[in-house]
Motif scaffolding. Sequence first.
Motif, PDB file in Angstrom:
ATOM      1  N   LEU A 114       0.897  -0.833   0.156  1.00 49.04           N
ATOM      2  CA  LEU A 114       0.071   0.008   0.124  1.00 49.04           C
ATOM      3  C   LEU A 114       0.986   1.373  -0.069  1.00 49.04           C
ATOM      4  CD1 LEU A 114       0.181   1.065   3.101  1.00 49.04           C
ATOM      5  CD2 LEU A 114      -1.535  -0.606   3.506  1.00 49.04           C
ATOM      6  N   GLU A 115       0.253   2.293  -0.420  1.00 53.01           N
ATOM      7  CA  GLU A 115       1.021   3.544  -0.527  1.00 53.01           C
ATOM      8  C   GLU A 115       0.799   4.536   0.341  1.00 53.01           C
ATOM      9  OE1 GLU A 115       0.582   5.501  -4.531  1.00 53.01           O
ATOM     10  OE2 GLU A 115       0.799   3.543  -5.572  1.00 53.01           O
ATOM     11  N   GLY A 116       1.866   5.031   0.995  1.00 55.61           N
ATOM     12  CA  GLY A 116       1.711   6.196   1.957  1.00 55.61           C
ATOM     13  C   GLY A 116       2.350   6.103   2.962  1.00 55.61           C
ATOM     14  N   GLY A 117       2.599   7.185   3.826  1.00 52.38           N
ATOM     15  CA  GLY A 117       3.892   7.355   4.884  1.00 52.38           C
ATOM     16  C   GLY A 117       3.002   7.284   6.225  1.00 52.38           C
ATOM     17  N   ALA A 118       3.024   8.328   6.824  1.00 55.09           N
ATOM     18  CA  ALA A 118       2.611   8.310   8.419  1.00 55.09           C
ATOM     19  C   ALA A 118       1.030   7.950   8.488  1.00 55.09           C
ATOM     20  CB  ALA A 118       2.752   9.584   8.848  1.00 55.09           C
ATOM     21  N   LEU A 119       0.303   8.519   7.608  1.00 55.73           N
ATOM     22  CA  LEU A 119      -1.152   8.113   7.501  1.00 55.73           C
ATOM     23  C   LEU A 119      -1.540   6.830   7.395  1.00 55.73           C
ATOM     24  CD1 LEU A 119      -3.413  10.342   6.951  1.00 55.73           C
ATOM     25  CD2 LEU A 119      -3.423   9.850   4.542  1.00 55.73           C
ATOM     26  N   GLN A 120      -0.556   5.793   6.842  1.00 50.14           N
ATOM     27  CA  GLN A 120      -0.590   4.459   7.045  1.00 50.14           C
ATOM     28  C   GLN A 120      -0.437   3.619   7.970  1.00 50.14           C
ATOM     29  OE1 GLN A 120      -2.952   3.473   4.857  1.00 50.14           O
ATOM     30  NE2 GLN A 120      -2.717   3.894   2.652  1.00 50.14           N
ATOM     31  N   VAL A 121       0.400   4.363   9.211  1.00 53.52           N
ATOM     32  CA  VAL A 121       0.695   3.299  10.218  1.00 53.52           C
ATOM     33  C   VAL A 121      -0.370   2.912  10.997  1.00 53.52           C
ATOM     34  CG1 VAL A 121       1.689   3.995  12.541  1.00 53.52           C
ATOM     35  CG2 VAL A 121       2.646   4.976  10.692  1.00 53.52           C
ATOM     36  N   GLU A 122      -1.653   3.302  10.931  1.00 51.43           N
ATOM     37  CA  GLU A 122      -2.743   2.508  11.819  1.00 51.43           C
ATOM     38  C   GLU A 122      -3.088   1.401  10.921  1.00 51.43           C
ATOM     39  OE1 GLU A 122      -6.094   5.051  12.769  1.00 51.43           O
ATOM     40  OE2 GLU A 122      -7.054   3.414  13.560  1.00 51.43           O
ATOM     41  N   THR A 123      -3.350   1.736   9.697  1.00 49.16           N
ATOM     42  CA  THR A 123      -3.629   0.764   8.875  1.00 49.16           C
ATOM     43  C   THR A 123      -2.549  -0.331   8.618  1.00 49.16           C
ATOM     44  OG1 THR A 123      -4.999   2.120   7.203  1.00 49.16           O
ATOM     45  CG2 THR A 123      -4.190   0.229   6.471  1.00 49.16           C
ATOM     46  N   VAL A 124      -1.297  -0.095   8.643  1.00 48.51           N
ATOM     47  CA  VAL A 124      -0.203  -1.107   8.596  1.00 48.51           C
ATOM     48  C   VAL A 124      -0.475  -2.089   9.671  1.00 48.51           C
ATOM     49  CG1 VAL A 124       2.128  -1.506   8.680  1.00 48.51           C
ATOM     50  CG2 VAL A 124       1.364  -0.074   7.016  1.00 48.51           C
ATOM     51  N   GLY A 125      -0.550  -1.397  11.114  1.00 46.62           N
ATOM     52  CA  GLY A 125      -0.591  -1.958  12.439  1.00 46.62           C
ATOM     53  C   GLY A 125      -1.795  -2.933  12.264  1.00 46.62           C
ATOM     54  N   CYS A 126      -3.072  -2.665  11.844  1.00 49.71           N
ATOM     55  CA  CYS A 126      -4.195  -3.351  11.881  1.00 49.71           C
ATOM     56  C   CYS A 126      -4.081  -4.491  10.962  1.00 49.71           C
ATOM     57  CB  CYS A 126      -5.442  -2.401  11.097  1.00 49.71           C
ATOM     58  SG  CYS A 126      -6.729  -3.300  10.913  1.00 49.71           S
TER      59      CYS A 126
END
Length: 268
Positions: A114-126
């Motif tokens: 998936l594309e994106g930086g800090a904004l994707q931190v929660e999604t990556v954790g999920c």
Amino acid sequence: MSRITITTLQAMKNRGEKIACLTAYDSSFAALLDDAGIEILLVGDSLGMVIQGQDTTLPVTLDEMIYHSRCVASGSRRALLMVDMPFMADADPQQALLNAGRLMKEGGAQMVKLEGGALQVETVGCLAGHGIPVCAHLGLLPQSVHKLGGYKVQGRDAETARQIRDDALALEQAGADMLLLECVPAALGTAISRSVSIPVIGIGAGPDCDAQVLVLYDMLGITPGKRPRFSHDFVSDYEAGSSDIASAVRRYIEAVKSGTFPAEQHCF
Ligand code: KIV
């Protein structure tokens, strides 16, 4: 023949062994790349441009990604199968979880990107918390092309370089198993690859990344129009052998493994 896993790739990084990745969109190419020894097959949403002839990757749908992922999965036996989350499929963590689940259950993906930086931190954790391997794509984000004002090198100044590096560390911390860096100065590619412990795939990010990827049709020299600076036509470049596709793919893999690709002319 056993499948390459994220454990295999992590061990390769730990040993300092380079990893070769190419995009694939169908079963026949998947089998050819797999036989040549590619370690990662990326079903990229670049298929919107190189297969569908669209101007950007934005129109690609989740069902189209699942279709191409299934095609690639049916042709490959060894490489790890990474599949892109298309534009807006990961707009929030719950949506990302459902859509990544479909890519794995219906498409046979072993990892999602998936594309994106800090904004994707929660999604990556999920996703990581639900056992889904994730590659986080940083630098030039093709799905943000309209916001970026074009396909431009990212991280040229100290502030944006620091932002990308901080994002890389935050995404690793959140549970990403791999990073992909697109179109950043080679020095930033080196710094990030050395500061995270997970493998970093580069495309236009310099020779020190742990892995390299190219869009298959760019490296075969069949993408219409101007080839990106970071790419290389391995079919026409056949001083060392024949000009068939399988030989070109083997030359690409050898060049990645030996560190001769990317060369200075492919870097920013
Ligand atoms: O979609 C794709 O093929 C990609 C590569 C450019 C890395 O993300």
